[in-house]
Enzyme design. Structure first.
Site, mmCIF file in Angstrom:
data_model
loop_
_atom_site.group_PDB
_atom_site.id
_atom_site.type_symbol
_atom_site.label_atom_id
_atom_site.label_comp_id
_atom_site.label_asym_id
_atom_site.label_seq_id
_atom_site.Cartn_x
_atom_site.Cartn_y
_atom_site.Cartn_z
ATOM 1 N N LYS A 123 -2.194 1.390 -2.786
ATOM 2 C CA LYS A 123 -2.546 0.377 -3.779
ATOM 3 C C LYS A 123 -1.711 0.504 -5.044
ATOM 4 O O LYS A 123 -1.220 -0.478 -5.574
ATOM 5 C CB LYS A 123 -4.010 0.534 -4.195
ATOM 6 C CG LYS A 123 -5.032 -0.014 -3.233
ATOM 7 C CD LYS A 123 -6.418 0.363 -3.748
ATOM 8 C CE LYS A 123 -7.537 -0.095 -2.863
ATOM 9 N NZ LYS A 123 -7.856 -1.509 -2.990
ATOM 10 N N GLY B 258 -8.481 -5.353 5.838
ATOM 11 C CA GLY B 258 -8.525 -4.772 7.187
ATOM 12 C C GLY B 258 -7.868 -5.620 8.245
ATOM 13 O O GLY B 258 -8.088 -5.407 9.443
ATOM 14 N N LYS C 264 1.953 -9.441 -2.778
ATOM 15 C CA LYS C 264 0.830 -9.490 -3.725
ATOM 16 C C LYS C 264 0.631 -8.109 -4.357
ATOM 17 O O LYS C 264 0.735 -7.099 -3.682
ATOM 18 C CB LYS C 264 -0.435 -9.893 -2.960
ATOM 19 C CG LYS C 264 -1.661 -9.997 -3.803
ATOM 20 C CD LYS C 264 -2.858 -10.280 -2.922
ATOM 21 C CE LYS C 264 -4.127 -9.620 -3.352
ATOM 22 N NZ LYS C 264 -4.087 -8.301 -3.920
ATOM 23 N N ASP D 180 -1.811 -5.260 -5.912
ATOM 24 C CA ASP D 180 -3.198 -4.915 -5.619
ATOM 25 C C ASP D 180 -4.051 -5.157 -6.864
ATOM 26 O O ASP D 180 -3.531 -5.302 -7.975
ATOM 27 C CB ASP D 180 -3.309 -3.476 -5.090
ATOM 28 C CG ASP D 180 -4.218 -3.440 -3.867
ATOM 29 O OD1 ASP D 180 -5.249 -4.159 -3.883
ATOM 30 O OD2 ASP D 180 -3.910 -2.737 -2.896
ATOM 31 N N GLU D 181 -5.362 -5.199 -6.666
ATOM 32 C CA GLU D 181 -6.242 -5.565 -7.777
ATOM 33 C C GLU D 181 -6.198 -4.567 -8.927
ATOM 34 O O GLU D 181 -6.455 -4.915 -10.075
ATOM 35 C CB GLU D 181 -7.685 -5.753 -7.284
ATOM 36 C CG GLU D 181 -8.406 -4.506 -6.760
ATOM 37 C CD GLU D 181 -8.002 -4.099 -5.344
ATOM 38 O OE1 GLU D 181 -7.274 -4.883 -4.704
ATOM 39 O OE2 GLU D 181 -8.412 -3.015 -4.891
ATOM 40 N N HIS E 190 -8.124 -12.961 -7.088
ATOM 41 C CA HIS E 190 -8.702 -11.801 -6.402
ATOM 42 C C HIS E 190 -10.120 -11.633 -6.930
ATOM 43 O O HIS E 190 -10.368 -11.790 -8.121
ATOM 44 C CB HIS E 190 -7.852 -10.560 -6.670
ATOM 45 C CG HIS E 190 -8.150 -9.445 -5.718
ATOM 46 N ND1 HIS E 190 -9.347 -8.763 -5.734
ATOM 47 C CD2 HIS E 190 -7.419 -8.910 -4.718
ATOM 48 C CE1 HIS E 190 -9.319 -7.846 -4.770
ATOM 49 N NE2 HIS E 190 -8.169 -7.914 -4.132
ATOM 50 N N LYS F 217 -12.530 -5.389 7.216
ATOM 51 C CA LYS F 217 -13.238 -4.180 6.774
ATOM 52 C C LYS F 217 -14.318 -4.432 5.730
ATOM 53 O O LYS F 217 -15.085 -3.527 5.405
ATOM 54 C CB LYS F 217 -12.214 -3.167 6.225
ATOM 55 C CG LYS F 217 -11.615 -3.557 4.869
ATOM 56 C CD LYS F 217 -10.599 -2.555 4.347
ATOM 57 C CE LYS F 217 -10.116 -2.976 2.966
ATOM 58 N NZ LYS F 217 -8.980 -2.236 2.457
ATOM 59 N N LYS G 219 0.861 -1.187 0.000
ATOM 60 C CA LYS G 219 0.000 0.000 0.000
ATOM 61 C C LYS G 219 0.888 1.223 0.000
ATOM 62 O O LYS G 219 1.955 1.176 0.594
ATOM 63 C CB LYS G 219 -0.917 0.006 1.231
ATOM 64 C CG LYS G 219 -1.820 -1.201 1.350
ATOM 65 C CD LYS G 219 -2.986 -1.119 0.406
ATOM 66 C CE LYS G 219 -3.785 -2.423 0.432
ATOM 67 N NZ LYS G 219 -4.952 -2.427 -0.437
#
Ligand code: CAP
Ligand code: MG
Length: 436
Positions: free
Chosen positions: A158, A360, A182, A184-185, A275, A315, A156
């Site tokens: 992202k 989260g 990983k 992020d999407e 994902h 989250k 992060k």
């Protein structure tokens, strides 16, 4: 003028029908519109999802077509079970299957909503499907660990880092003790972070960390692409660099892309991180769409090795009841029916898929997460909960490892934190917060 029969919807309702093992058996939840009887509503669902249309068809070969038609064999209080004969389906094709049971029926005026809950998929349909290459075995076969979880961090913010910044942070996290980094999407191949450069630098970070720690490291690099040709190129590149995994946004890419990716994974003996971004557009409304549980089943059959399933305490939305039913479905060879929630399924030769808990999470939540899941054979994916650590990403990774150790040793986090400063610092910042 004599009244003529113009439609044949109720011909699709047959509560005396005895289902065959070769039938596809689907559970729907539906809400008829005002003035529409249940029988009329479920008849329409069965008709439109199999052979029918809005009117009678005088010239059709009656016997054959009626044999191919779906049958509503049970309906009660907004739930219906509908069976479909095997000939209706192209075995192994998820897009074709969904064109029926998840297709036009979702928009019929006869219902205010219809939700595809789950289906028992017959052996015949599964025969050509290969399933995951590793699935649960990734823990032992890729990471050579006796028990889970497989640990990963999504970097992060992202998006925004250059490949070098991304790989440098990745290296620190590897050194902090986590197995995977990983993407992020929404990180694919933007101008500030080209796919090829990221793959190249991440591989270097990975090899360096493996050499220095003596443990196995990998990365879930996102191959989501604008077209299948490009996706294949990206998978080949990740493979050529020596990674065991690649990641794909399964909903955004679509079933054909996932089936293609899974075939390639078998060719290259790779594992897939799935994902699920965008799933909530159709999984969230309890009266309409497709359940996450059924989507996860399809993804297992197609062959993803691990898929996001939710956290209960993190989250993002997802009920405990469904998450547990889904987790068991993903990890078992066979599952029983849970009335109105899950259908029975025999997965035959298809390997189990690992659930991924993400969204989260931070060290304070991990023992509770494993207790909820009833296992640590899973993938945990901690982004903000690593990168947000007061002492930086490496300390964040260490705190995650320490929380897992505490869980495995049966020691409370407070107790363990007395001798592990990174965990103490994480607890000081977040405690046991359940982010919203
Ligand atoms: C988590 C995450 C994941 C979501 C996906 C994010 O980051 O990277 O994409 O968890 O949700 O973008 O939010 P944090 P799900 O660890 O910083 O929350 O697993 O429910 O599909
Ligand atoms: Mg994300």
């Amino acid at each position: 003028m004599a009244e003529r029969k113009i439609e044949w919807y109720t011909d699709f309702v047959n509560t005396k029908y005895r289902k065959k093992p070769s039938d596809l058996d689907v559970l729907f939840r539906y809400t008829p519109t005002r003035g529409m009887s249940d029988r009329e509503a479920v008849g329409r669902l069965a008709s439109e999802s199999s052979v029918g249309t809005w009117t009678t068809l005088p010239g059709m070969p009656e016997k054959r077509i009626k044999r191919l038609g779906a049958k509503v064999y049970w309906y009660k209080k907004n739930y219906a079970k509908i069976v479909y004969p095997k000939e209706l389906w192209e075995a192994g094709s998820i897009p074709q299957l969904m064109s029926g049971i998840g297709g036009n029926i979702m928009g019929m005026k006869a219902v205010n909503g219809v939700r595809l809950m789950d289906a028992t998929i017959p052996r015949e349909f599964l025969k050509p499907m290969k399933g995951p290459v590793y699935g649960r075995d990734a823990i032992r076969k890729i990471f050579r660990k006796k028990a889970g979880p497989i640990t990963s961090t999504v970097i992060k913010p992202k998006v925004g880092y250059t490949p070098k910044e991304h790989a440098d942070i990745g290296y620190q996290i590897y050194m902090g003790g986590l197995d995977c980094i990983k993407d992020d999407e929404n990180l694919t191949s933007q101008s500030f972070n080209r796919f090829e450069d990221r793959v190249n630098l991440m591989r270097k970070a990975c090899i360096r960390a493996e050499r220095e720690t003596g443990t196995i490291k990998d990365a879930f690099i996102n191959v989501t692409s604008p077209n299948l040709k490009e996706m294949e190129e990206r998978i080949k590149l990740v493979h050529a660099h020596g990674f065991s995994y690649f990641m794909i946004d399964v909903v955004l890419s679509g079933f054909t892309a996932v089936q293609t990716a899974c075939d390639l994974a078998h060719d290259y003996k790779m594992a897939i991180h799935a994902h699920r971004a965008m799933h909530s557009t159709f999984t969230r409304n309890p009266d309409h769409g497709i359940t996450m549980l059924f989507l996860a089943k399809l993804e297992r059959l197609m062959g993803v090795d691990q898929i996001h399933t939710g956290t209960v305490i993190g989250k993002l939305e997802g009920s405990k009841e469904e998450i547990l039913a889904m987790k068991d479905m993903l990890l078992s060879r066979r599952v029983k029916e849970i009335p109105l929630l899950r259908m029975s399924q025999d997965f035959g030769h298809i390997k189990p898929t690992l659930p991924v808990a993400s969204g989260g999470l931070h060290p304070g939540l991990l023992p509770e997460l494993f207790r909820i899941y009833g296992t640590s054979d899973m993938v945990i994916q901690v982004g903000g909960g690593v990168l947000g650590h007061p002492k930086g990403p490496q300390a964040g990774a260490k705190a995650v490892v320490q929380a897992i150790e505490a869980y495995h040793e049966g020691v409370s986090l407070e107790e363990y934190a007395k001798k592990h400063k990174e965990l103490a610092q994480a607890l000081e910042k977040w405690g046991y917060l359940r982010p919203v």
